[in-house]
Design a protein around this motif. Sequence first.
Motif, mmCIF file in Angstrom:
data_model
loop_
_atom_site.group_PDB
_atom_site.id
_atom_site.type_symbol
_atom_site.label_atom_id
_atom_site.label_comp_id
_atom_site.label_asym_id
_atom_site.label_seq_id
_atom_site.Cartn_x
_atom_site.Cartn_y
_atom_site.Cartn_z
ATOM 1 N N GLU A 48 15.608 31.737 21.044
ATOM 2 C CA GLU A 48 14.857 32.614 21.953
ATOM 3 C C GLU A 48 13.527 31.906 21.877
ATOM 4 N N LEU A 49 13.663 30.966 21.473
ATOM 5 C CA LEU A 49 12.186 30.319 21.353
ATOM 6 C C LEU A 49 11.758 29.450 22.642
ATOM 7 N N PRO A 50 10.904 29.211 22.911
ATOM 8 C CA PRO A 50 10.576 28.766 24.983
ATOM 9 C C PRO A 50 11.283 27.691 24.576
ATOM 10 N N ALA A 51 11.763 27.247 26.544
ATOM 11 C CA ALA A 51 13.259 26.213 26.370
ATOM 12 C C ALA A 51 12.339 24.998 26.043
ATOM 13 N N ASP A 52 10.555 25.030 26.556
ATOM 14 C CA ASP A 52 10.224 23.251 25.734
ATOM 15 C C ASP A 52 10.353 23.201 24.576
ATOM 16 N N GLU A 53 9.882 24.099 23.867
ATOM 17 C CA GLU A 53 9.940 23.841 21.913
ATOM 18 C C GLU A 53 11.644 23.193 21.840
ATOM 19 N N THR A 54 12.083 24.125 22.035
ATOM 20 C CA THR A 54 14.171 24.195 22.240
ATOM 21 C C THR A 54 14.044 22.495 22.296
#
Length: 85
Positions: A48-54
């Motif tokens: 559920e985190l932003p895609a850039d973080e994952t």
Amino acid sequence: DQAKHTGPKKKLGFVERRDLATLPAQIEALEAEQGAINERISEPGFYELPADETAIVHARIAEIEAELEQKYGRWETLEALRETD
């Protein structure tokens, strides 16, 4: 027919001995980091985190895997050389 080794035995130099002594701790640290990241990934809500973080986390996993492969290969090579000393 077995090929005969014609050159002199290669002995471990200073750098090789140092690497052989430090590689286990380096591998252990990478594996610990890998385990911590895998735990984080398995947590509910991670995706559920932003895609850039994952993406950063997944990139680090790939870096760790490449580093581990390189370090295990180096360790294996040095162990084989040590056995021929």
